[in-house]
Design a protein around this motif. Structure first.
Motif, PDB file in Angstrom:
ATOM      1  N   UNK A   5      80.418 108.725 161.675  1.00  0.00           N
ATOM      2  CA  UNK A   5      81.227 107.676 161.064  1.00  0.00           C
ATOM      3  C   UNK A   5      80.375 106.515 160.569  1.00  0.00           C
ATOM      4  N   UNK A   6      79.352 106.115 161.338  1.00  0.00           N
ATOM      5  CA  UNK A   6      78.454 105.022 160.926  1.00  0.00           C
ATOM      6  C   UNK A   6      77.663 105.429 159.704  1.00  0.00           C
ATOM      7  N   UNK A   7      77.253 106.677 159.646  1.00  0.00           N
ATOM      8  CA  UNK A   7      76.494 107.140 158.480  1.00  0.00           C
ATOM      9  C   UNK A   7      77.339 107.092 157.242  1.00  0.00           C
ATOM     10  N   UNK A   8      78.609 107.448 157.363  1.00  0.00           N
ATOM     11  CA  UNK A   8      79.496 107.394 156.201  1.00  0.00           C
ATOM     12  C   UNK A   8      79.679 105.964 155.725  1.00  0.00           C
ATOM     13  N   UNK A   9      79.804 105.007 156.666  1.00  0.00           N
ATOM     14  CA  UNK A   9      79.943 103.612 156.271  1.00  0.00           C
ATOM     15  C   UNK A   9      78.693 103.105 155.546  1.00  0.00           C
ATOM     16  N   UNK A  10      77.489 103.464 156.044  1.00  0.00           N
ATOM     17  CA  UNK A  10      76.242 103.023 155.408  1.00  0.00           C
ATOM     18  C   UNK A  10      76.122 103.588 154.015  1.00  0.00           C
ATOM     19  N   UNK A  11      76.538 104.853 153.840  1.00  0.00           N
ATOM     20  CA  UNK A  11      76.462 105.488 152.522  1.00  0.00           C
ATOM     21  C   UNK A  11      77.378 104.783 151.547  1.00  0.00           C
ATOM     22  N   UNK A  17      76.292  98.522 146.776  1.00  0.00           N
ATOM     23  CA  UNK A  17      75.170  97.647 146.417  1.00  0.00           C
ATOM     24  C   UNK A  17      74.513  98.137 145.154  1.00  0.00           C
ATOM     25  N   UNK A  18      74.343  99.405 145.021  1.00  0.00           N
ATOM     26  CA  UNK A  18      73.702  99.967 143.826  1.00  0.00           C
ATOM     27  C   UNK A  18      74.526  99.674 142.598  1.00  0.00           C
ATOM     28  N   UNK A  19      75.875  99.779 142.757  1.00  0.00           N
ATOM     29  CA  UNK A  19      76.770  99.504 141.637  1.00  0.00           C
ATOM     30  C   UNK A  19      76.665  98.065 141.196  1.00  0.00           C
ATOM     31  N   UNK A  20      76.551  97.116 142.139  1.00  0.00           N
ATOM     32  CA  UNK A  20      76.400  95.713 141.789  1.00  0.00           C
ATOM     33  C   UNK A  20      75.069  95.444 141.091  1.00  0.00           C
ATOM     34  N   UNK A  21      74.049  96.076 141.621  1.00  0.00           N
ATOM     35  CA  UNK A  21      72.713  95.874 141.043  1.00  0.00           C
ATOM     36  C   UNK A  21      72.667  96.376 139.619  1.00  0.00           C
ATOM     37  N   UNK A  22      73.300  97.532 139.391  1.00  0.00           N
ATOM     38  CA  UNK A  22      73.301  98.095 138.041  1.00  0.00           C
ATOM     39  C   UNK A  22      74.111  97.227 137.098  1.00  0.00           C
ATOM     40  N   UNK A  41      77.811 103.500 132.298  1.00  0.00           N
ATOM     41  CA  UNK A  41      79.155 103.920 132.713  1.00  0.00           C
ATOM     42  C   UNK A  41      79.126 105.255 133.437  1.00  0.00           C
ATOM     43  N   UNK A  42      78.323 106.179 132.981  1.00  0.00           N
ATOM     44  CA  UNK A  42      78.201 107.490 133.651  1.00  0.00           C
ATOM     45  C   UNK A  42      77.656 107.354 135.044  1.00  0.00           C
ATOM     46  N   UNK A  43      76.670 106.447 135.183  1.00  0.00           N
ATOM     47  CA  UNK A  43      76.089 106.227 136.511  1.00  0.00           C
ATOM     48  C   UNK A  43      77.105 105.621 137.470  1.00  0.00           C
ATOM     49  N   UNK A  44      77.915 104.643 136.943  1.00  0.00           N
ATOM     50  CA  UNK A  44      78.945 104.040 137.786  1.00  0.00           C
ATOM     51  C   UNK A  44      79.949 105.091 138.286  1.00  0.00           C
ATOM     52  N   UNK A  51      81.185 107.479 146.667  1.00  0.00           N
ATOM     53  CA  UNK A  51      81.788 106.587 147.670  1.00  0.00           C
ATOM     54  C   UNK A  51      83.123 107.082 148.155  1.00  0.00           C
ATOM     55  N   UNK A  52      83.938 107.587 147.244  1.00  0.00           N
ATOM     56  CA  UNK A  52      85.258 108.109 147.660  1.00  0.00           C
ATOM     57  C   UNK A  52      85.098 109.305 148.571  1.00  0.00           C
TER      58      UNK A  52
END
Length: 295
Positions: A5-11, A17-22, A41-44, A51-52
């Motif tokens: 469960x913790x690993x899923x939250x970190x992922x 964060x990557x989406x914000x940075x991009x 847009x493709x990367x997003x 994430x889903x």
């Protein structure tokens, strides 16, 4: 379970964060190059899909207290109106008497169908005491005695015996004739064809149980006879006795009439084994068996 469960939250957090940075670098030149809008847009979309998927995996891996769970356990049937054992069958009881009875019950072809003779109830024969052997007696010579004329026997006045309730009157409606208009389904007594005002007498020694109005019977008198049976007189025009009074055979108890549920003057007369409706026997046969002949 907690590690996954913790690993899923970190992922999921890393993808965000990557989406914000991009997004921040979409309008800024980096190293002299501008990022293509279509590629961004493709990367997003790729990051969002990841994430889903991570969130769905985390939900599946959550511990039991976080997801609603329903456990159905088999129940143990208990006693109820549907599972209770049936009541034991009651066997038909048999009336036991000391000797066969001649009384016929109403609506029965034979009253002996349900009567059995219980020999243990029959009166036992008492042994007779042994009689001593007769000893020869020596008789002394008797002298001849002059014969005396026999005294006449005292004449005893015979008490009145059993009687018809209306001496000499004919009957107009016999006992036990089928008639469904009666509550019993048959005629519970015998009718004597008499005019209004005809004297009615006690059929035997008796005590007056009641004398008064009795609904469909009109004015009635009920006597308790010496053998425990009850005599009932109905539709009377006048009463001559009262409750608790003792009467003898032939004593007047009242006058005939047509009171109550009656279509004309007559005497409805019953002999009952108990002081209640329907506990009746043939009145003529009963009185005849006791010696009454004045019908």
């Amino acid at each position: 379970m907690r590690t996954l469960s913790d690993a899923a939250r970190r992922l999921a957090r890393s993808a965000a964060d990557t989406l914000q940075s991009r997004s921040a670098t979409s309008s800024v030149l980096s190293g002299g190059f501008r990022l293509d809008a279509a590629g961004l847009r493709k990367h997003r979309a790729t990051v969002a899909s990841g994430g889903v998927a991570a969130l769905a995996l985390g939900a599946l891996l959550m511990p039991g207290h976080a997801a609603a769970q329903t456990t159905v356990r088999p129940t143990i049937p208990g006693s109820s109106v549907f599972t209770a054992a049936a009541a034991p069958h009651q066997e038909e009881r048999l009336v036991q008497v000391g000797e066969p009875s001649t009384y016929k019950q109403p609506r029965s072809a034979s009253a002996q169908d349900a009567v059995g003779v219980a020999h243990n109830l029959a009166p036992a024969e008492q042994p007779q005491p042994a009689q001593p052997a007769a000893q020869p007696q020596q008789q002394a010579p008797q002298q001849a005695q002059p014969q005396q004329p026999a005294a006449p026997a005292p004449q005893q006045q015979s008490a009145p015996g059993w009687s018809s309730p209306a001496p000499g009157a004919p009957t107009s409606n016999p006992y036990h004739r089928i008639n469904h208009s009666y509550a019993a389904g048959f005629h519970t007594g015998v009718d004597f064809a008499v005019r209004t005002g005809t004297p009615l007498v006690s059929v035997g020694d008796a005590t007056v149980v009641s004398a008064g109005w009795a609904g469909a019977y009109g004015n009635q008198v009920v006597l308790k006879l010496s053998d425990g049976h009850f005599a009932q007189y109905a539709h009377m025009s006048k009463l001559a006795v009262h409750a608790g009074q003792h009467v003898h055979a032939g004593d007047r108890v009242g006058l005939s009439g047509s009171t109550g549920n009656s279509t004309g003057p007559h005497l409805h007369f019953e002999i009952r084994t108990a002081n209640r409706y329907g506990a009746v026997i043939d009145p003529i046969a009963y009185l005849s068996a006791h010696g009454a002949t004045n019908f």
